[in-house]
Design a protein around this motif. Sequence first.
Motif, short mmCIF file in Angstrom:
data_model
loop_
_atom_site.label_atom_id
_atom_site.label_comp_id
_atom_site.label_asym_id
_atom_site.label_seq_id
_atom_site.Cartn_x
_atom_site.Cartn_y
_atom_site.Cartn_z
N PHE A 1 20.72 -3.91 -14.90
CA PHE A 1 19.52 -4.70 -15.13
C PHE A 1 19.70 -6.16 -14.72
O PHE A 1 18.80 -6.97 -14.93
CB PHE A 1 19.14 -4.67 -16.61
CG PHE A 1 18.44 -3.42 -17.05
CD1 PHE A 1 17.12 -3.46 -17.50
CD2 PHE A 1 19.08 -2.19 -17.05
CE1 PHE A 1 16.48 -2.32 -17.93
CE2 PHE A 1 18.45 -1.05 -17.47
CZ PHE A 1 17.14 -1.10 -17.92
N ALA A 2 20.85 -6.54 -14.15
CA ALA A 2 21.14 -7.95 -13.87
C ALA A 2 20.08 -8.59 -12.99
O ALA A 2 19.58 -9.69 -13.28
CB ALA A 2 22.52 -8.08 -13.23
N ALA A 3 19.69 -7.93 -11.92
CA ALA A 3 18.68 -8.49 -11.02
C ALA A 3 17.32 -8.57 -11.69
O ALA A 3 16.53 -9.49 -11.43
CB ALA A 3 18.60 -7.63 -9.75
N VAL A 4 17.03 -7.61 -12.59
CA VAL A 4 15.75 -7.63 -13.32
C VAL A 4 15.67 -8.85 -14.22
O VAL A 4 14.65 -9.56 -14.25
CB VAL A 4 15.58 -6.33 -14.15
CG1 VAL A 4 14.33 -6.40 -15.00
CG2 VAL A 4 15.54 -5.12 -13.24
N PHE A 5 16.74 -9.14 -14.97
CA PHE A 5 16.74 -10.31 -15.84
C PHE A 5 16.62 -11.59 -15.03
O PHE A 5 15.94 -12.54 -15.45
CB PHE A 5 18.00 -10.32 -16.70
CG PHE A 5 17.90 -9.51 -17.96
CD1 PHE A 5 17.35 -10.05 -19.10
CD2 PHE A 5 18.34 -8.19 -17.98
CE1 PHE A 5 17.25 -9.30 -20.27
CE2 PHE A 5 18.24 -7.44 -19.13
CZ PHE A 5 17.69 -7.99 -20.28
N SER A 6 17.28 -11.65 -13.91
CA SER A 6 17.21 -12.85 -13.06
C SER A 6 15.79 -13.09 -12.58
O SER A 6 15.29 -14.22 -12.60
CB SER A 6 18.16 -12.69 -11.87
OG SER A 6 18.06 -13.80 -11.00
N GLU A 7 15.10 -12.03 -12.18
CA GLU A 7 13.73 -12.16 -11.69
C GLU A 7 12.76 -12.51 -12.83
O GLU A 7 11.80 -13.27 -12.65
CB GLU A 7 13.30 -10.86 -11.01
CG GLU A 7 12.01 -10.94 -10.21
CD GLU A 7 12.14 -11.80 -8.97
OE1 GLU A 7 11.10 -12.15 -8.39
OE2 GLU A 7 13.29 -12.13 -8.57
N ILE A 8 13.00 -11.94 -14.02
CA ILE A 8 12.17 -12.26 -15.19
C ILE A 8 12.26 -13.74 -15.52
O ILE A 8 11.25 -14.39 -15.85
CB ILE A 8 12.59 -11.38 -16.39
CG1 ILE A 8 12.11 -9.94 -16.20
CG2 ILE A 8 12.01 -11.95 -17.70
CD1 ILE A 8 12.59 -8.98 -17.25
N ASP A 9 13.47 -14.32 -15.43
CA ASP A 9 13.64 -15.75 -15.68
C ASP A 9 12.84 -16.59 -14.69
O ASP A 9 12.25 -17.62 -15.05
CB ASP A 9 15.12 -16.13 -15.61
CG ASP A 9 15.89 -15.67 -16.83
OD1 ASP A 9 15.23 -15.42 -17.86
OD2 ASP A 9 17.13 -15.57 -16.77
N LYS A 10 12.81 -16.17 -13.45
CA LYS A 10 12.06 -16.93 -12.44
C LYS A 10 10.56 -16.84 -12.67
O LYS A 10 9.83 -17.83 -12.57
CB LYS A 10 12.38 -16.38 -11.04
CG LYS A 10 13.80 -16.63 -10.57
CD LYS A 10 14.01 -16.01 -9.19
CE LYS A 10 15.46 -16.12 -8.75
NZ LYS A 10 15.68 -15.45 -7.43
N LEU A 11 10.08 -15.63 -13.01
CA LEU A 11 8.64 -15.40 -13.14
C LEU A 11 8.11 -15.71 -14.54
O LEU A 11 6.89 -15.70 -14.75
CB LEU A 11 8.33 -13.93 -12.80
CG LEU A 11 8.68 -13.48 -11.38
CD1 LEU A 11 8.45 -11.98 -11.23
CD2 LEU A 11 7.86 -14.25 -10.35
N LYS A 12 9.02 -15.96 -15.51
CA LYS A 12 8.64 -16.24 -16.90
C LYS A 12 7.78 -15.10 -17.48
O LYS A 12 6.74 -15.31 -18.10
CB LYS A 12 7.86 -17.56 -17.01
CG LYS A 12 8.61 -18.77 -16.49
CD LYS A 12 9.89 -19.02 -17.27
CE LYS A 12 10.63 -20.25 -16.76
NZ LYS A 12 11.94 -20.43 -17.44
N LYS A 13 8.23 -13.87 -17.27
CA LYS A 13 7.50 -12.71 -17.74
C LYS A 13 7.80 -12.43 -19.22
O LYS A 13 8.93 -12.60 -19.69
CB LYS A 13 7.86 -11.47 -16.91
CG LYS A 13 7.27 -11.46 -15.51
CD LYS A 13 5.75 -11.30 -15.58
CE LYS A 13 5.11 -11.26 -14.22
NZ LYS A 13 3.65 -11.11 -14.29
N ASN A 14 6.78 -11.97 -19.93
CA ASN A 14 6.97 -11.55 -21.32
C ASN A 14 7.74 -10.23 -21.35
O ASN A 14 7.54 -9.36 -20.48
CB ASN A 14 5.62 -11.38 -22.01
CG ASN A 14 4.86 -12.68 -22.12
OD1 ASN A 14 5.40 -13.75 -21.86
ND2 ASN A 14 3.60 -12.60 -22.52
N THR A 15 8.58 -10.07 -22.38
CA THR A 15 9.43 -8.88 -22.43
C THR A 15 9.46 -8.26 -23.83
O THR A 15 9.26 -8.94 -24.84
CB THR A 15 10.88 -9.21 -22.03
OG1 THR A 15 11.44 -10.11 -22.99
CG2 THR A 15 10.95 -9.80 -20.64
#
Length: 677
Positions: A347-361
Amino acid sequence: MTAETILYICIAAFVSLAVAIFMYGYKTRYTGNLRWVFGALRFITLFSILVLIINPKFKSNTYTVEKPKLPILLDNSSSIAELRGNDNVQSLAQALKENEDLNEKFDVNFFSFGSDFGALDSLSFTEKNTNIAYALSQTDKLFRSELAPTVLVTDGNQTLGSDYEFSSVANKNAIYPLIVGDSIQYTDLKIEQLNSNRYAFLKNKFPVEAIVVYNGTGSISSQFLIQQGANTVFRETVTLSETDNTKTISLTLPASSVGLQQYTAQILPIEDEKNTVNNSKRFAVEVIDQATNVLVVSNIIHPDLGALKKSITSNEQRTYTVKKPTEAVSVLNDYQLIVLFQPDRSFAAVFSEIDKLKKNTLTFGGASTDWSFLNSVQESFRKDVTNQTEDASATINSNYGTFAVEDIGFDDFPPLQTNFGALEITVPHETLLQQNIDGFDSGSPMLATSELNGKRDAIWDGEGIWKWRAQSYRDTKSFEKFDEFTGKLIQYLASNKRRSRLEVSSETFYYNNNQIRLSAQYFDQNFVFDPRASINITISNEETNERIVFPLLLKDNFYEVDLNSLNAGEYRYTVSVANENVSRSGSFTILDYNVEQQFGNANVTKLRRLATNSGGKSYFLSEYPELIRTLLSDTNYQSIQKSEQKIVPLIDWKYLLAIIVAALAAEWFIRKYNGLI
């Protein structure tokens, strides 16, 4: 008493008598009657004390006669009035209450039912739904361990719940239906069922399904129409006969305008049709221009994913997509909420992209979660890394104030599996569910939400929520409670709307045969839920301009008002807080649909099968004297004499203490009176 106890009492009497004679009959300084009086009093005192020490036990038998129970269930729904049986049912209830022979043989208990079930207070025949299966199941629970034939006074037409003919097979006691209404089958053409989506998306098409049923002889032909206002948007000719008497009509309608779209489905009446109310049904669809898209990222297959899908998609405004971490990275921006199911290092790339996009989780932890990776990839929460798992139950936090949530029975739900160790949340948060280990509060949250810099996140530490959804169904016979709880969590996390001090939750439209409720939450200046507020709702009818004010009542961590007293129509509302310049406004529509008017006669066949399967017998309402004679003459229903044996120790007999005190007091008084003290 045993022989040994009797022997001890005899010895006590002998010892007491010997002591009394020694004290007052041998070398005593008292003469005449005084020594006899003192001797008798001393004997009574000593003997009573010794008997109290021996403490003999006495057995007593009490006999009671227990009558067989006779629960009488009265249908309080409006279909009874529609079939003109309300006066007859009222008269029947009074006659059964006053029947001396029946009350002498049975312990008669009266209950009423509609959508709910309870002890009889009064009959109004205004209930908008009928749930016969629930009434029978509750009666079976109340009297399962007793002999209790059940009298069911109803027309047999059910609008809610499971099929009572089959669900009552397990009932222990016989059921005797008293059938209300006309058994004659009139010619009738009706819309038996109408299915449609509650929501549709703009520029899409939504499905509608109608089931048309014909009861009669010969063949008929009619027109099935769907109208929106004065416009006919669908028309089809329907031909039915005595043998081919059912037709399912499936169609799609365009969602071309945003907002609430109201329709009327109608099958044109045929000649000499008695009941035309059931020829039409109104329905509505709310057209929205954007869906809530939820992406679930998972590397494993788990039954929780199926439960999540069912809960999330129970609301047609939401879509649900599952992808592996490698597939999800490029599409994260297409979704309002990212569900991270038991993350690991993939999930490393997923978390990195979530940080950039500021997505709710929404992050789910469980036995397959890589906590070493999860602790390093984000800073909102952490958990000690262990290789052990444990089972944790959930307890709801009644002070949770982020959004309105109701306790759906979390204490009774099966425990979830989680990794051993405490979960520490390092950002400002609110705990919704607390972990409970073996009945003790672990101090660790199971489900918590947080909001930081406009980004909303939640952590749910536990796997096995599919068991919760199944348990909720077992408890309530519906998935609605669990799906509503999950839906509120998803709705909160999928939105970036700024939080206000007064949050109001309502539907755009309601059917008046269902519950109509509106809820609200009010927060103080520090955004802490305020349970002391006085909140009112002012409702205005758009057609008549009539204004009504209702108070909202506190329920757990939100306020709620029941609006079932309102008639069908369009309404605007304003929710306001007393002594505060805070209010919220909106509108809703109540659609007129009385499902109880859809029946033209009693369901005699079904009630007769119910009686036969349970070992009872069915009667028409006018035949109730015959039912009474059957119950009175049935030798299976007899009173039972029960005996109860009580063993009472003498030490519990307070009068013995009174005798000792009286004897000592009398001796002291006589001595004082004669100047011997």
